[in-house]
Design a protein around this motif. Sequence first.
Motif, mmCIF file in Angstrom:
data_model
loop_
_atom_site.group_PDB
_atom_site.id
_atom_site.type_symbol
_atom_site.label_atom_id
_atom_site.label_comp_id
_atom_site.label_asym_id
_atom_site.label_seq_id
_atom_site.Cartn_x
_atom_site.Cartn_y
_atom_site.Cartn_z
ATOM 1 N N TYR A 30 0.830 -1.199 0.000
ATOM 2 C CA TYR A 30 0.000 0.000 0.000
ATOM 3 C C TYR A 30 0.868 1.253 0.000
ATOM 4 N N GLU A 31 0.273 2.347 -0.423
ATOM 5 C CA GLU A 31 0.971 3.628 -0.490
ATOM 6 C C GLU A 31 0.791 4.365 0.833
ATOM 7 N N THR A 32 1.839 5.060 1.248
ATOM 8 C CA THR A 32 1.798 5.812 2.496
ATOM 9 C C THR A 32 2.401 7.197 2.299
ATOM 10 N N ASP A 33 2.512 7.934 3.366
ATOM 11 C CA ASP A 33 3.078 9.280 3.342
ATOM 12 C C ASP A 33 4.584 9.191 3.084
ATOM 13 N N PRO A 34 5.101 9.858 2.045
ATOM 14 C CA PRO A 34 6.534 9.806 1.735
ATOM 15 C C PRO A 34 7.417 10.272 2.896
ATOM 16 N N ASP A 35 6.937 11.215 3.702
ATOM 17 C CA ASP A 35 7.717 11.705 4.838
ATOM 18 C C ASP A 35 7.905 10.628 5.905
ATOM 19 N N VAL A 36 6.927 9.746 6.034
ATOM 20 C CA VAL A 36 7.036 8.649 7.001
ATOM 21 C C VAL A 36 8.152 7.702 6.576
ATOM 22 N N ILE A 37 8.192 7.357 5.296
ATOM 23 C CA ILE A 37 9.253 6.468 4.802
ATOM 24 C C ILE A 37 10.618 7.128 4.964
ATOM 25 N N ALA A 38 10.730 8.390 4.621
ATOM 26 C CA ALA A 38 12.010 9.103 4.761
ATOM 27 C C ALA A 38 12.487 9.101 6.215
ATOM 28 N N ALA A 39 11.554 9.148 7.156
ATOM 29 C CA ALA A 39 11.916 9.214 8.572
ATOM 30 C C ALA A 39 12.469 7.897 9.101
ATOM 31 N N VAL A 40 12.115 6.769 8.492
ATOM 32 C CA VAL A 40 12.559 5.470 9.028
ATOM 33 C C VAL A 40 13.754 4.879 8.287
ATOM 34 N N LEU A 41 14.171 5.494 7.186
ATOM 35 C CA LEU A 41 15.292 4.954 6.412
ATOM 36 C C LEU A 41 16.634 5.430 6.950
ATOM 37 N N PRO A 42 17.565 4.497 7.161
ATOM 38 C CA PRO A 42 18.907 4.915 7.583
ATOM 39 C C PRO A 42 19.723 5.345 6.365
ATOM 40 N N PRO A 43 20.697 6.242 6.557
ATOM 41 C CA PRO A 43 21.581 6.568 5.451
ATOM 42 C C PRO A 43 22.426 5.341 5.107
ATOM 43 N N PRO A 44 22.731 5.096 3.903
ATOM 44 C CA PRO A 44 22.591 5.933 2.724
ATOM 45 C C PRO A 44 21.309 5.680 1.930
ATOM 46 N N LEU A 45 20.331 4.976 2.520
ATOM 47 C CA LEU A 45 19.083 4.714 1.799
ATOM 48 C C LEU A 45 18.267 5.987 1.662
ATOM 49 N N GLU A 46 17.540 6.064 0.535
ATOM 50 C CA GLU A 46 16.685 7.210 0.253
ATOM 51 C C GLU A 46 15.315 6.701 -0.148
ATOM 52 N N PRO A 47 14.265 7.507 0.041
ATOM 53 C CA PRO A 47 12.939 7.100 -0.436
ATOM 54 C C PRO A 47 12.951 6.943 -1.954
ATOM 55 N N SER A 48 12.179 5.997 -2.444
ATOM 56 C CA SER A 48 12.040 5.833 -3.895
ATOM 57 C C SER A 48 10.969 6.797 -4.390
ATOM 58 N N ASP A 49 10.685 6.748 -5.677
ATOM 59 C CA ASP A 49 9.662 7.623 -6.256
ATOM 60 C C ASP A 49 8.253 7.235 -5.802
ATOM 61 N N GLN A 50 8.085 5.992 -5.343
ATOM 62 C CA GLN A 50 6.778 5.523 -4.873
ATOM 63 C C GLN A 50 6.870 5.199 -3.392
ATOM 64 N N PRO A 51 6.081 5.861 -2.545
ATOM 65 C CA PRO A 51 6.140 5.612 -1.098
ATOM 66 C C PRO A 51 5.321 4.365 -0.721
ATOM 67 N N LEU A 52 5.899 3.203 -0.968
ATOM 68 C CA LEU A 52 5.163 1.956 -0.764
ATOM 69 C C LEU A 52 5.633 1.199 0.473
ATOM 70 N N VAL A 53 4.665 0.548 1.126
ATOM 71 C CA VAL A 53 4.915 -0.353 2.254
ATOM 72 C C VAL A 53 4.528 -1.743 1.789
ATOM 73 N N ARG A 54 5.313 -2.749 2.196
ATOM 74 C CA ARG A 54 5.029 -4.146 1.842
ATOM 75 C C ARG A 54 4.954 -4.948 3.140
ATOM 76 N N VAL A 55 3.793 -5.563 3.378
ATOM 77 C CA VAL A 55 3.587 -6.399 4.553
ATOM 78 C C VAL A 55 3.394 -7.831 4.064
ATOM 79 N N THR A 56 4.182 -8.751 4.607
ATOM 80 C CA THR A 56 4.086 -10.162 4.235
ATOM 81 C C THR A 56 3.868 -10.985 5.499
ATOM 82 N N VAL A 57 2.897 -11.902 5.430
ATOM 83 C CA VAL A 57 2.642 -12.852 6.502
ATOM 84 C C VAL A 57 2.667 -14.229 5.863
ATOM 85 N N ALA A 58 3.428 -15.156 6.457
ATOM 86 C CA ALA A 58 3.582 -16.473 5.831
ATOM 87 C C ALA A 58 3.594 -17.584 6.872
#
Length: 98
Positions: A30-58
Amino acid sequence: MGLGRRRSSRIAKLQATSVGAWATSFVAIYETDPDVIAAVLPPPLEPSDQPLVRVTVASVDLGRGLPPFGAGTFAVQARHEGTVGNYPLVMPMTTSSR
């Protein structure tokens, strides 16, 4: 060595190293707020053009007489040096699916 012998040798190696694992999975993206993704990424990672979250349960069955266990992933899409992928924030596991 002929093609048939090489193929037989390769198949034997694959069978010897195969784990016979199976997983039944549910994946939600699902798509989320891009600022939320930017806040949880450690350097040197950067947000991509699509602010997507992926949840997997197996439910995972290793097929070696062990009981199945639960596995999950909560990840956000990120970019590193031009390559886009998923950065897992948490990967919970259980010792049994029951």
